[in-house]
Design an enzyme around this catalytic site. Structure first.
Site, PDB file in Angstrom:
ATOM      1  N   THR A   1      -7.584  10.254  -1.128  1.00  0.00           N
ATOM      2  CA  THR A   1      -7.771   8.979  -0.409  1.00  0.00           C
ATOM      3  C   THR A   1      -9.235   8.546  -0.468  1.00  0.00           C
ATOM      4  O   THR A   1     -10.130   9.376  -0.402  1.00  0.00           O
ATOM      5  CB  THR A   1      -7.376   9.161   1.077  1.00  0.00           C
ATOM      6  OG1 THR A   1      -6.059   9.651   1.141  1.00  0.00           O
ATOM      7  CG2 THR A   1      -7.484   7.847   1.850  1.00  0.00           C
ATOM      8  N   ARG A  29       7.596   8.709   0.786  1.00  0.00           N
ATOM      9  CA  ARG A  29       6.775   9.017   1.961  1.00  0.00           C
ATOM     10  C   ARG A  29       5.535   8.127   1.937  1.00  0.00           C
ATOM     11  O   ARG A  29       4.844   8.034   0.940  1.00  0.00           O
ATOM     12  CB  ARG A  29       6.374  10.503   1.944  1.00  0.00           C
ATOM     13  CG  ARG A  29       5.491  10.927   3.112  1.00  0.00           C
ATOM     14  CD  ARG A  29       4.043  10.861   2.745  1.00  0.00           C
ATOM     15  NE  ARG A  29       3.154  11.299   3.814  1.00  0.00           N
ATOM     16  CZ  ARG A  29       1.829  11.145   3.759  1.00  0.00           C
ATOM     17  NH1 ARG A  29       1.292  10.569   2.697  1.00  0.00           N
ATOM     18  NH2 ARG A  29       1.068  11.545   4.748  1.00  0.00           N
ATOM     19  N   VAL A  30       5.244   7.495   3.054  1.00  0.00           N
ATOM     20  CA  VAL A  30       4.057   6.642   3.164  1.00  0.00           C
ATOM     21  C   VAL A  30       3.214   7.158   4.330  1.00  0.00           C
ATOM     22  O   VAL A  30       3.745   7.418   5.412  1.00  0.00           O
ATOM     23  CB  VAL A  30       4.460   5.168   3.408  1.00  0.00           C
ATOM     24  CG1 VAL A  30       3.238   4.304   3.679  1.00  0.00           C
ATOM     25  CG2 VAL A  30       5.225   4.638   2.202  1.00  0.00           C
ATOM     26  N   GLY A  31       1.930   7.310   4.128  1.00  0.00           N
ATOM     27  CA  GLY A  31       1.042   7.789   5.189  1.00  0.00           C
ATOM     28  C   GLY A  31       0.358   6.629   5.890  1.00  0.00           C
ATOM     29  O   GLY A  31       0.862   5.511   5.946  1.00  0.00           O
ATOM     30  N   ASP A  32      -0.840   6.889   6.420  1.00  0.00           N
ATOM     31  CA  ASP A  32      -1.533   5.895   7.248  1.00  0.00           C
ATOM     32  C   ASP A  32      -2.325   4.870   6.453  1.00  0.00           C
ATOM     33  O   ASP A  32      -2.675   3.811   6.967  1.00  0.00           O
ATOM     34  CB  ASP A  32      -2.477   6.623   8.192  1.00  0.00           C
ATOM     35  CG  ASP A  32      -3.566   7.360   7.415  1.00  0.00           C
ATOM     36  OD1 ASP A  32      -3.210   8.090   6.485  1.00  0.00           O
ATOM     37  OD2 ASP A  32      -4.755   7.170   7.709  1.00  0.00           O
ATOM     38  N   THR A  52      -8.991   9.286   6.545  1.00  0.00           N
ATOM     39  CA  THR A  52      -8.420  10.135   5.499  1.00  0.00           C
ATOM     40  C   THR A  52      -7.958  11.429   6.129  1.00  0.00           C
ATOM     41  O   THR A  52      -8.594  11.942   7.043  1.00  0.00           O
ATOM     42  CB  THR A  52      -9.454  10.450   4.394  1.00  0.00           C
ATOM     43  OG1 THR A  52      -8.880  11.396   3.474  1.00  0.00           O
ATOM     44  CG2 THR A  52     -10.743  11.034   4.954  1.00  0.00           C
ATOM     45  N   GLY A  53      -6.792  11.912   5.664  1.00  0.00           N
ATOM     46  CA  GLY A  53      -6.278  13.155   6.256  1.00  0.00           C
ATOM     47  C   GLY A  53      -4.775  13.121   6.334  1.00  0.00           C
ATOM     48  O   GLY A  53      -4.113  12.459   5.524  1.00  0.00           O
ATOM     49  N   GLY A  55      -1.779  11.694   7.232  1.00  0.00           N
ATOM     50  CA  GLY A  55      -1.440  10.341   7.653  1.00  0.00           C
ATOM     51  C   GLY A  55      -0.511  10.238   8.839  1.00  0.00           C
ATOM     52  O   GLY A  55      -0.648   9.336   9.667  1.00  0.00           O
TER      53      GLY A  55
END
Lengths: 133, 181
Positions: A1, A29-32, A52-53, A55
């Protein structure tokens, strides 16, 4: 990221985040990173944030917006607001990661609860600083 | 104080996992990203343009998990997400689960500036970006040796775990099958 936050001469703030997500992630899958308020947020007069991390934690804790809210409603400086979210909320819940945050006066914070975070900044007079750990 | 642009290149694992060559490449590309964004701010440009310029440099670099150099999914694909937000209007744009857009951050900005939406995902985002003339590439463009090795290692670990689980399960099943213990 990867992420960027900026403050221009007109006093406008902006934030952006871009990612390949997590290695070996589930299809779909979708993160933040694409979620405004979770991994990216900018509000003039308050701050710009990119995270970042892990999500899922940034989404559940609305991490990027929470930093702005702590500054707006509790008058915390950007350094304390960012640290509170990264350490007292995310880390306490088991969420790994970090943020970069910039307030409307150009104060910068980059807390992270992982071994390292690639980060860098430029000052108004062009001084560049890059740090990894 | 007096910072006008900041970037991150993601969280990092233990320091010893970073080779001197990679550290040099990471630092060089982060410096290039900062210079690209600062060049815009220095000539009175917009924060939004500086953010997009800095992130595009890092998306084009194989050193970071975004754009070229993105990690692989469980299926060995590259699926990317990006978002951008401007503080004066609180305008925002984002794309999720895209696989052929060369610079997802620019697609996120196009969503913000050219639609009334905030987030477009998957094929819809890709059709929109293509129609808007954003650069699209074959998914193979995003492949990098380093990430491919990384996912191979994960798959190997998963396979071994599955095999050892099978052995345990089959032993347990055998155990059950022999009521006399």
């Amino acid at each position: 990221t990867v992420g960027a936050i900026a403050l221009d001469n007109a006093g406008d703030l902006a934030a952006g985040t871009s990612t390949g997500g997590r290695s070996n992630k589930m299809y779909g899958r979708v993160g933040d990173s694409p979620i405004i308020g979770a991994g990216t947020f900018a509000e003039n007069g308050v701050c710009a944030v990119s995270g970042t991390g892990e999500g899922e934690y940034f989404i559940r804790f609305v991490a990027a917006y929470d930093i702005a809210a702590l500054m707006k409603y509790k008058n915390l400086p950007v350094e304390s607001a960012a640290a509170e979210v990264v350490f007292d909320k995310l880390k306490a819940a088991g969420g790994e990661g970090g943020v970069i945050a910039l307030d409307a006066e150009g104060r910068f914070a980059a807390p992270y609860n992982t071994p390292g975070m690639y980060r860098g900044y430029v000052t108004r007079d062009g001084q560049i600083e890059v740090r990894l750990y | 104080k007096d910072v006008v642009l900041a970037i991150h290149g993601g969280t990092a694992g233990p320091k010893e996992s970073l080779t001197p060559e990679r550290e040099k490449a990471v630092r060089a590309d982060m410096k290039r990203a900062l210079e690209a964004g600062y060049a815009i701010l220095e000539r009175d440009g917009k924060a939004l343009d500086a953010v997009e310029a800095a992130i595009r440099v890092m998306e084009d670099s194989p050193e970071f998990n975004a754009g070229k150099g993105a990690v692989f999914t469980h299926e060995g694909q590259v699926e990317m997400d990006a978002s951008i937000m401007e503080g004066n209007t609180r305008g925002a744009g984002a794309v999720a689960s895209v696989t052929v857009i060369k610079n997802p951050i620019s697609a996120a900005r196009a969503v913000m500036e050219r639609t009334k939406h905030v987030l477009l995902s998957g094929r819809g985002a890709e059709v929109f970006a293509t129609k808007e003339g954003l650069e699209t590439v074959d998914p193979a463009y995003f492949w990098t040796e380093r990430r491919w090795q990384q996912i191979q290692k994960v798959w190997e670990q998963e396979k071994q775990q599955a095999e050892s689980l099978d052995r345990k399960n089959s032993a347990a099943v055998d155990q059950e099958r022999e009521p006399w213990g």
